[in-house]
Every structure is written in structure tokens, then in C-alpha cells.
Design an enzyme around this catalytic site. Structure first.
Site, PDB file in Angstrom:
ATOM      1  N   ASP A  18     -59.529   0.817 -27.989  1.00  0.00           N
ATOM      2  CA  ASP A  18     -59.981  -0.400 -28.657  1.00  0.00           C
ATOM      3  C   ASP A  18     -58.841  -1.410 -28.693  1.00  0.00           C
ATOM      4  O   ASP A  18     -57.730  -1.104 -28.264  1.00  0.00           O
ATOM      5  CB  ASP A  18     -60.478  -0.103 -30.083  1.00  0.00           C
ATOM      6  CG  ASP A  18     -59.450   0.673 -30.896  1.00  0.00           C
ATOM      7  OD1 ASP A  18     -58.236   0.524 -30.641  1.00  0.00           O
ATOM      8  OD2 ASP A  18     -59.858   1.421 -31.792  1.00  0.00           O
ATOM      9  N   ASP A  68     -56.784  -4.136 -31.256  1.00  0.00           N
ATOM     10  CA  ASP A  68     -56.573  -4.606 -32.620  1.00  0.00           C
ATOM     11  C   ASP A  68     -55.920  -5.978 -32.543  1.00  0.00           C
ATOM     12  O   ASP A  68     -55.121  -6.244 -31.646  1.00  0.00           O
ATOM     13  CB  ASP A  68     -55.643  -3.642 -33.371  1.00  0.00           C
ATOM     14  CG  ASP A  68     -56.157  -2.210 -33.320  1.00  0.00           C
ATOM     15  OD1 ASP A  68     -57.237  -1.958 -33.879  1.00  0.00           O
ATOM     16  OD2 ASP A  68     -55.495  -1.363 -32.682  1.00  0.00           O
ATOM     17  N   ASP A  97     -45.317   1.379 -36.738  1.00  0.00           N
ATOM     18  CA  ASP A  97     -44.706   2.716 -36.649  1.00  0.00           C
ATOM     19  C   ASP A  97     -43.759   2.852 -35.452  1.00  0.00           C
ATOM     20  O   ASP A  97     -42.549   2.968 -35.607  1.00  0.00           O
ATOM     21  CB  ASP A  97     -45.777   3.819 -36.679  1.00  0.00           C
ATOM     22  CG  ASP A  97     -46.959   3.579 -35.750  1.00  0.00           C
ATOM     23  OD1 ASP A  97     -46.925   2.599 -34.967  1.00  0.00           O
ATOM     24  OD2 ASP A  97     -47.920   4.374 -35.788  1.00  0.00           O
TER      25      ASP A  97
HETATM   26  P1  ATP Z   1     -55.146   4.189 -30.789  1.00  0.00           P
HETATM   27  O1  ATP Z   1     -56.077   3.117 -31.323  1.00  0.00           O
HETATM   28  O2  ATP Z   1     -55.089   4.275 -29.327  1.00  0.00           O
HETATM   29  O3  ATP Z   1     -55.346   5.496 -31.447  1.00  0.00           O
HETATM   30  P2  ATP Z   1     -53.168   2.522 -32.013  1.00  0.00           P
HETATM   31  O4  ATP Z   1     -51.678   2.451 -31.808  1.00  0.00           O
HETATM   32  O5  ATP Z   1     -53.940   1.296 -31.689  1.00  0.00           O
HETATM   33  O6  ATP Z   1     -53.661   3.765 -31.206  1.00  0.00           O
HETATM   34  P3  ATP Z   1     -54.311   2.285 -34.620  1.00  0.00           P
HETATM   35  O7  ATP Z   1     -54.496   3.348 -35.638  1.00  0.00           O
HETATM   36  O8  ATP Z   1     -55.496   1.635 -34.023  1.00  0.00           O
HETATM   37  O9  ATP Z   1     -53.396   2.934 -33.499  1.00  0.00           O
HETATM   38  O10 ATP Z   1     -53.375   1.190 -35.283  1.00  0.00           O
HETATM   39  C1  ATP Z   1     -53.100  -0.074 -34.689  1.00  0.00           C
HETATM   40  C2  ATP Z   1     -51.644  -0.430 -34.887  1.00  0.00           C
HETATM   41  O11 ATP Z   1     -51.355  -0.511 -36.290  1.00  0.00           O
HETATM   42  C3  ATP Z   1     -50.655   0.592 -34.357  1.00  0.00           C
HETATM   43  O12 ATP Z   1     -50.395   0.415 -33.005  1.00  0.00           O
HETATM   44  C4  ATP Z   1     -49.442   0.319 -35.195  1.00  0.00           C
HETATM   45  O13 ATP Z   1     -48.745  -0.804 -34.762  1.00  0.00           O
HETATM   46  C5  ATP Z   1     -50.057   0.003 -36.547  1.00  0.00           C
HETATM   47  N1  ATP Z   1     -50.190   1.218 -37.373  1.00  0.00           N
HETATM   48  C6  ATP Z   1     -51.270   2.027 -37.480  1.00  0.00           C
HETATM   49  N2  ATP Z   1     -51.048   3.040 -38.328  1.00  0.00           N
HETATM   50  C7  ATP Z   1     -49.792   2.871 -38.776  1.00  0.00           C
HETATM   51  C8  ATP Z   1     -48.977   3.576 -39.700  1.00  0.00           C
HETATM   52  N3  ATP Z   1     -49.428   4.666 -40.315  1.00  0.00           N
HETATM   53  N4  ATP Z   1     -47.730   3.101 -39.930  1.00  0.00           N
HETATM   54  C9  ATP Z   1     -47.286   1.983 -39.317  1.00  0.00           C
HETATM   55  N5  ATP Z   1     -48.007   1.281 -38.449  1.00  0.00           N
HETATM   56  C10 ATP Z   1     -49.238   1.687 -38.174  1.00  0.00           C
HETATM   57 MG    MG Z   2     -56.071   0.973 -32.028  1.00  0.00          MG
END
Ligand code: ATP
Ligand code: MG
Length: 490
Positions: free
Chosen positions: A52, A54, A128
Site C-alpha cells: 500500500d 502511505d 522507525d
Molecule cells: P508495510 O506497509 O509494507 O508493512 P510500512 O513501512 O509501510 O510497511 P506501515 O505500518 O504501513 O509500514 O507504516 C508506514 C510508515 O510509518 C513506516 O514506514 C514508518 O515510517 C512509520 N511507522 C510505522 N510504524 C512505526 C513505528 N512503530 N514506529 C515508528 N515509525 C513507524
Molecule cells: Mg505501509
């Protein structure tokens, strides 16, 4: 901060779905800054297909709501953000965050509220991993990289921003995210993280809500690299925190199911994460059934109660939603039905809503060397591919064998009795058996029920069944076999 050319990073607007461009354009038109951030940018740069996209902006949730009106909903308390709907898609739009104020962290350092709006420079340090902190402005064709994340992309290194110990304390779920991304992207974990990622550190996960841990466990199960992450969960001590009652070892059944899950995802098939929970908790379920059986409890009743017990214990770590719990118990119950089906119900059973999951489960058991399926996994496998004539023939054959073995065990039953019930399959799980999440008012006449609904007694120790337990009152009684309808569950 370095500004990278999107095209040099392999990024182009043609790779982006219209819904994310719509969000970025609407915010920009309203005078706000807007970027794509997180997994979408990371995965595209790695040549993967993002799950997805964001978005992040300097608009506050209330301002985002003003831009999108009824297409926007503000969600979250600890971490407030906007959900924007574009057609059938849902896009998470976050606001730049500044460091949290001291007063909203717990004694252990966990951030309890994170709604302090800030600038993009403040926002990136709140993220993160370096590889998750790249800001892509597709219309300008630039990627803002504040932490030399591009190097980590190139060297395939997972690096936490800031002090890893502090970052784990702020949010222990980052430990799970570390393993998820390392497995998914096949990245090596930065030695600075490894230094602090100890079994003691994983104890911090005890403070995380079981609802959030369930969500994370689902992401682990569905990322397509379950087989790779399972040994890592054990190695880092996360397994014990997520599945307290399941021994930290990957038996053949679990391994095969994990591989199967990954393969299904690879070929674009749907998967139900609850199925893997059913696999993980299967041995616990069987052991619990044995305990009840040893106490003389009727088998069907024992299975129903064992299922509830096992899921209740698991709920102390990850709260499985009610519908998923029902699915798990139905898959388990299906094992009995598929093992010893009533001949008249075989075709009906093969069209049952839970047949596919139950059958897949049984076949996985069988292929991983579980002889207690008595070959019925393959039997059902063949059955499904037969013509009606062939089906009739094998059902007849099955019926004869079944009667023979019944005569051997002196349990001769008139098949006439069976035909009376053949047009209906009993429900796999009685909904009234579902555990109550809300504490019920104590009913003086049911002391055991009071105990069950009291959260203080949520952990039922193995083998200790209260003497007042109603289940123990249902002993096997000698019945007149002529008047008994034998079903597969009896
Ligand atoms: P995916 O959607 O592929 O699982 P993602 O990196 O996009 O991976 P998400 O959970 O959608 O993960 O979160 C979007 C973004 O928000 C992350 O890339 C990160 O920058 C931030 N983020 C999410 N969770 C955390 C956290 N627990 N601590 C710090 N930053 C976070
Ligand atoms: Mg994501």
C-alpha cells in the site's frame, strides 16, 4: 538532507496508482505539503510491489478532513491520523510529528500518545527505520533523504533511527517490525540493533495491547516470508511473547503450513491468517482434549471446551477476533468430521463452507507425517476430483469398510438411523459456547462460570479443571444402542 532525483532511484509516477496521486494532488492544491512515505517508497526502490501507499503532510487531521470532507475519517487516539477514501481504496494520511512530550510516556519509556504536530525534519526522526523515512514528492520528482537511507537500501541494511534501545522502549512493536522487514526484504540487521535485541528486551512486549500484537502477528503471517521469519521469532525470543503456550520449535506441520502460506501468497491466492493460528495451536488443542477425555468427558464436549480453553489462553498474548476464533474452532472440529464422515453426508460435507479450510488442514497434517488422519486427507483429495458415478462407488466402498470396522469393535448400528439425519450437518461450533469478553454478572448457581468470566482467572493452568466444572458432570452413560443416532462426533 539530500534531495535525490526520483528517476535515478527507479521511481516514476507511472508506477503509482491513481488513488495516491489523487491524495497528494488534493493536499497540494489546498496549499499543503504532501509526500508518499514508508513502505511504498521503500518497496518501489527495491523493485518490489508495495502492499500500500502511505501519505504524510503538514496539514493537521482537522485540515485533512476539510480537504477531503466526507471521504475522510479521523482515527486513532495514541496515534491520530486520517483515513481518506479514494474509490474503494483507503489511504492513511499522517501529519508530520514532533517528538512526544515527556508527560505522555509510560514509566518504562513507552510512548502512550504521539500527537504532537511538527515539521518534516522532526517527522523523519520519529520514524522507525532509515529505509522507511524517505519522502517522495511524485509531482516534483524528488525524494527527500534525511538520513542517508539510500546507502542502507544499497547495502541492504535495516537500521533504526536513533538509539535502538530507546526506540524499542518507546515502542516494543518495533522489535517485531525489525524481524518482519529483515525477513521480507532479506536485509541484514544493523549490529547496533542486535546488541540490544535480547530476550530481556522482548519482555517489553508484555506491555503492548494483545489487540495490537494480533495485528502484528497477522502481518507476520501474511507478508509472504513466514517460513523465513519463524526461526527468527524463536532466535530473538519473540515467539515466547506471542505464543506463550506453544513450544518454541518448528515441527513439520508448522513448517509445511508456513511454506504453503508463502506459496499461496506468491501465486496471488487469498489466505486467512486465522488458519495459521489453527496450525500453531493444534497440538495444544489435542493435549487439552486428552485432559478432558481422561476425566471421562464426552468427546464432542471435550473438543468444544478444549478449543475454548486454548483460545482463551492465547488471548492473554494476542486477542484473536471472535470471527477468527470461530473459524479456528470450526477447522479443528472439521478434522473429526472429515476423519469419520457419515456416508450419507459425504457429498454434503464436501460442499460445506468450512470444508476447504478443514480439508487443507487435514492434508497438511497428513503430508507432515501425522498418521492419525488414517489417510483421509488423500481420500478427500481424490474424492473431489471424481465424477458422480465414481463418488457413489467410493462412498459405497467406504461404507462397507466402515461397517466392517464397526462390527469388529462391537458397535453395530442400524444405518437406517443414520439416513434420518443425513440431510443436515450439525453446526461445527455452537455459538453459545463462544467465550464472553465482557465479564458476566456472577450467577451464584454456576460457580465455574463465575471463575471463567473473571479476568483474574483468565489463565487456566494446564490439567486443573475445577471440581464443579459442569463438563465433569457429563460422564459417559451406558446407552441403548438401538435408540442412539451415531454421528462422527460421538
Ligand atoms: P508495510 O506497509 O509494507 O508493512 P510500512 O513501512 O509501510 O510497511 P506501515 O505500518 O504501513 O509500514 O507504516 C508506514 C510508515 O510509518 C513506516 O514506514 C514508518 O515510517 C512509520 N511507522 C510505522 N510504524 C512505526 C513505528 N512503530 N514506529 C515508528 N515509525 C513507524
Ligand atoms: Mg505501509
Amino acid at each position: 538532507m539530500q534531495t535525490l532525483h526520483a528517476s535515478k532511484c527507479g521511481l516514476s509516477t507511472t508506477q503509482l496508482p491513481s488513488y495516491i496521486l489523487d491524495v497528494i494532488d488534493s493536499l497540494t492544491k489546498a496549499g499543503y505539503e504532501a509526500y508518499i512515505v514508508g513502505g511504498g517508497v521503500r518497496d518501489l526502490m527495491l523493485g518490489l510491489t508495495p502492499k500500500d501507499f502511505d501519505a504524510v503532510t503538514n496539514a493537521t487531521p482537522a485540515q485533512i478532513k476539510e480537504v477531503f470532507g466526507r471521504r475522510c475519517r479521523i482515527i486513532g487516539r495514541r496515534f491520530e491520523l486520517a483515513h481518506v477514501y479514494s474509490g474503494r481504496e483507503l489511504i492513511e494520511v499522517a501529519t508530520f510529528r514532533a517528538p512526544p512530550k515527556k508527560s505522555v510516556t509510560s514509566a518504562a519509556g513507552m510512548i502512550l500518545r504521539d500527537n504532537n504536530w511538527g515539521t518534516i525534519e522532526q517527522d523523519f526522526v520519529r520514524r522507525d527505520f532509515s529505509i522507511n523515512a524517505m519522502y517522495y514528492q511524485p509531482r516534483k520528482g524528488v525524494v527527500l533523504d534525511f538520513c542517508n537511507a539510500i546507502d542502507d537500501i544499497q547495502t541492504k541494511t535495516l537500521r533504526l533511527l536513533g538509539d535502538p534501545k530507546l526506540r524499542f522502549e518507546e515502542d516494543p512493536v518495533r522489535m517485531l517490525r525489525t524481524l518482519r522487514f529483515a525477513a521480507k526484504l532479506n536485509f541484514s540487521i544493523d549490529p547496533e540493533i542486535l546488541k540490544v535485541f535480547t530476550p530481556e528486551a522482548t519482555l517489553l512486549l508484555r506491555d503492548v495491547s494483545p489487540h495490537r500484537l494480533y495485528d502484528e502477528s497477522q502481518k507476520l503471517f501474511t507478508m509472504g516470508h513466514l517460513n523465513r521469519v519463524l526461526p527468527m521469532l524463536i532466535e530473538f525470543g519473540i515467539w515466547q511473547q506471542l505464543f506463550a503456550e506453544v513450544p518454541a520449535e518448528i515441527n513439520q506441520f508448522i513448517e509445511r503450513a508456513a511454506r504453503n502460506t508463502d506459496q499461496r501468497i506468491q501465486v496471488g491466492k487469498t489466505i486467512n491468517p486465522a488458519f495459521f493460528y489453527a496450525v500453531l495451536l493444534w497440538e495444544q488443542f489435542l493435549a487439552r482434549c486428552d485432559i478432558y477425555a481422561a476425566k471421562g468427558v464426552v468427546a464432542a464436549e471435550a473438543r468444544a471446551q478444549a478449543g475454548l480453553d486454548v483460545l482463551k489462553r492465547q488471548a492473554t498474548r494476542t486477542i484473536i477476533p471472535r470471527f477468527a476464533e470461530t473459524f479456528i474452532r470450526e477447522v479443528w472440529e472439521m478434522q473429526t468430521r472429515l476423519l469419520n464422515p457419515k456416508p450419507q453426508q459425504i457429498e454434503l460435507l464436501s460442499n460445506h463452507a468450512r470444508f476447504r479450510a478443514g480439508f487443507d488442514f487435514m492434508l497438511l497434517r497428513e503430508k507432515s507425517g501425522d498418521e492419525s488422519t488414517q489417510g483421509m486427507g488423500s481420500w478427500w483429495d481424490n474424492y473431489q476430483n471424481m465424477s458422480m458415478d465414481e463418488k457413489e462407488r467410493v462412498i459405497g466402498q467406504y461404507n462397507r469398510q466402515r461397517n466392517k470396522s464397526r462390527r469388529k469393535s462391537n458397535a453395530v448400528v442400524e444405518d437406517v438411523t443414520e439416513s434420518k439425519v443425513s440431510s443436515m450437518i450439525e453446526p461445527l461450533v455452537k455459538e453459545s459456547e463462544s467465550r464472553s469478553r465482557r465479564p458476566r454478572k456472577p450467577a451464584p448457581s454456576q460457580p465455574y462460570e463465575n471463575k471463567r468470566s473473571n479476568p483474574a482467572h483468565a489463565r487456566v493452568e494446564s490439567g486443573t479443571i475445577h471440581a464443579d466444572h459442569p463438563i465433569l458432570k457429563r460422564k459417559r452413560v451406558k446407552r441403548d444402542l438401538n435408540s442412539v443416532v451415531f454421528g462422527p462426533t460421538q
